[in-house]
Design an enzyme around this catalytic site. Structure first.
Site: not given
Length: 347
Positions: A147, A240
């Protein structure tokens, strides 16, 4: 319609697959596979739904099947949200017959398995033919990266195409959803930051160079610049954040870098794929952006937001920026779905 299934359907990424596949114009979700504990029961009975949306009615009464090739029935593509240790054992069995679009890390760095971000390296799909020939499979496995790697590499690609990158330093602040629902105990993360995520730094450092490399006669030759990563778990649910420092071999104008990011488009945008964001990278000029709560859902969570783009006065030919990307959408389920859309379009 293309019949698709989800392996590991009850977990957090499995649920994100289900949410994104609901009412998809090309893919019809017909199969949900999970552990033997869940097999034979309605999905709504066995799935503890974690997402901040309602469970789609289309899957609530769907019977869960075992994670076995003999159980999945008439499907064309299987999306894998399996843990890496399970994926390594079972994904090759499924690939003997089916197309497997995997979010798992197990097969990513296999030399004949395409590791793909469609806007960055769609030509790596040529490895499918190599994989089928070597392994004797009728199906194949295509993987998406970690990710954090996806968000970083999408922002590096327009810079890499315009300049010579010497080295990259990245410090990540990663959401707890990246560890799964039970991954980080609340007492460990509230009022806290955890400065270590097992295996994460190595994935970023190797996968980024792989993705920006070249495919030469069936062999991936990684990019040659250095990548150094430091990864941290923070008390954010989704999204994130990464602080990126890049040193170039070339002189540059920061406005040209901003323009390169803003104008960056890839094959999914040219083809108009359903899950493709209009802009893979969205550049913001506000001093206090991006922020995960405000920017993680940019273009349905499929775009990466960049801010604080600036020259670094301390080092020659260097620049810095901050990015935010949705880790379970663009960084996981959405990445696999976009890979499958591209495969469905061009193969």
């Amino acid at each position: 319609m293309v019949n698709v299934g989800v392996l590991g359907a009850t977990g957090m990424v499995g649920q994100r697959f289900i949410q994104m596949l609901d009412k998809h114009p090309e893919f019809e979700l017909t199969t949900l596979a999970a552990s033997s504990r869940s097999a034979g029961k309605p999905y709504g009975e066995v799935a503890n739904w974690y997402l901040d949306c309602e469970m789609p009615e289309s899957v609530r009464d769907m019977e869960v099947v075992e994670t076995d090739p003999s159980a999945v029935g008439d499907v064309d593509i299987l999306f894998s949200a399996l843990p890496a240790d399970v994926a390594r054992k079972v994904e090759p069995k499924f690939a003997e017959k089916y197309i497997v679009a995997s979010n798992a890390s197990a097969m990513r760095m296999e030399p004949d398995v395409p590791l793909v971000i469609p806007e960055v390296n769609p030509e790596f799909l040529d490895l499918i033919e190599v994989q089928q020939r070597r392994r004797g499979w009728d199906g194949f496995i295509v993987t998406n990266p970690n990710c954090s790697t996806i968000a970083l590499t999408l922002t590096l690609k327009p810079i890499y195409d315009a300049y010579t990158i010497k080295r990259v330093y990245v410090s990540t602040m990663q959401a707890v959803s990246g560890a799964g629902y039970n991954g980080v105990p609340s007492m460990a993360i509230l009022d806290n930051l955890v400065p270590f995520i097992g295996g994460e730094e190595e994935k970023i450092e190797t996968e980024t160079l792989h993705l920006l490399g070249e495919l030469d006669e069936g062999v991936v030759k990684p990019a040659s610049f250095g990548v150094s990563a430091s990864c941290h778990r923070v008390p954010v649910v989704d999204g994130h954040t990464e602080a990126v420092f890049i040193e170039l071999d070339d002189e540059f104008d920061i406005d040209d870098v901003r323009e390169a990011m803003d104008k960056f488009r890839g094959l999914p945008q040219k083809l108009g794929l359903h899950s493709a964001p209009e802009k893979p990278v969205v550049v913001r000029d506000e001093e206090n952006r991006p922020q995960p709560r405000m920017d993680r859902d940019m273009d349905g969570g499929m775009a990466v937001t960049v801010g604080r783009l600036r020259e670094d006065a301390a080092f020659k030919n260097s620049l810095r920026y901050v990015l935010v990307g949705h880790n379970t959408v663009r960084g996981a389920a959405g990445a696999s779905i976009l890979n499958a859309e591209l495969i469905n379009e061009i193969l």
